[in-house]
Design an enzyme around this catalytic site. Structure first.
Site: not given
Ligand code: ADP
Ligand code: ZN
Length: 217
Positions: A13, A88, A127, A160, A172
């Site tokens: 994404k 989410r 990554r 990282r 996750r």
């Molecule tokens: P990923 O690579 O897992 O898609 P993100 O960078 O989008 O990671 O998010 C990292 C972390 O931030 C998530 O695992 C969660 O803890 C928190 N987070 C991000 N966006 C949201 C959201 N919309 N609702 C709840 N928690 C979120």
């Protein structure tokens, strides 16, 4: 044009969002980036969410909806918004719908990036990102250049993420299937969903997204 990029962690994404920002002058709103920024700057909220994020669980709807609302109020996007990692949960999806209506804006398209779990584990544990510009690298498919300098900005500080490990990743993925994947049905029913193969090459994924966007223009 306002779009959502939907998909499990590691689906790509962020990578695709960065391309759209460059090519279409859109504004990327990544709640993950916003939360990491809050942690780095040490705000009270940032400290509160740190452990939750490292574990791989979702932070509360209230916090992320608040972050998105603030950004929408301050960050006017000529080319439209890309919601990356938000919504989410169904509650977040409803809240976003209301925020857009209040602004007189539409949601044009939801792009679901489909990938299988096996590939995600490989991608995420390999990554790293440039600390200065956010360019994403992968030990296998796009290694950090031999001179140790970011191809995009020349900086040499690579990071990282604390949650890019096998344990957090399992959490996750569970959070994705339990709380986020119902959004696929939700947006399908609204007629907004387009699914693309997230395992194709970065350029092919970008091409699929571009054609989905053209059809919604
Ligand atoms: P990923 O690579 O897992 O898609 P993100 O960078 O989008 O990671 O998010 C990292 C972390 O931030 C998530 O695992 C969660 O803890 C928190 N987070 C991000 N966006 C949201 C959201 N919309 N609702 C709840 N928690 C979120
Ligand atoms: Zn860089």
């Amino acid at each position: 044009m306002n779009i959502i990029l939907l998909g499990p962690p590691g689906a790509g994404k962020g990578t695709q969002a960065r391309k759209l920002v460059e090519e279409r002058n859109m504004v990327q709103l990544s709640t993950g980036d916003m939360l990491r920024a809050a942690r780095t700057s040490g705000t009270e909220m940032g400290q509160k969410v740190a452990a939750v994020m490292d574990r791989g669980d979702l932070v509360t709807d209230e916090i992320v909806i608040g972050l998105i609302r603030e950004q929408l109020e301050s960050d006017k996007a000529g080319g439209g918004y890309i919601f990356d990692g938000f919504p989410r949960t169904l509650a977040q999806a409803d809240a976003l719908g209301r925020l857009l209506v209040d602004m007189g804006e539409n949601l044009d398209c939801v792009i679901e990036m489909q990938v299988d779990d096996e590939a995600l584990v490989g991608r995420i544990t390999a990554r790293s990102t440039c600390g200065a510009c956010g360019e994403v690298y992968n030990d296998n498919t796009k290694p950090i250049p031999a001179d140790g300098k970011c191809t995009n900005c020349g900086a040499s500080d690579f990071q990282r993420r604390a949650d890019d490990n096998a344990d957090s990743l399992r959490t996750r993925l569970m959070a994705y299937y339990k709380q986020t994947s119902p959004l696929v049905g939700y947006y399908y029913a609204k007629g907004d969903l387009v699914s693309v193969d997230g395992l194709a090459s970065m350029d092919d994924v970008a091409t699929s997204i571009a054609s989905a966007l053209r059809q919604n223009e």
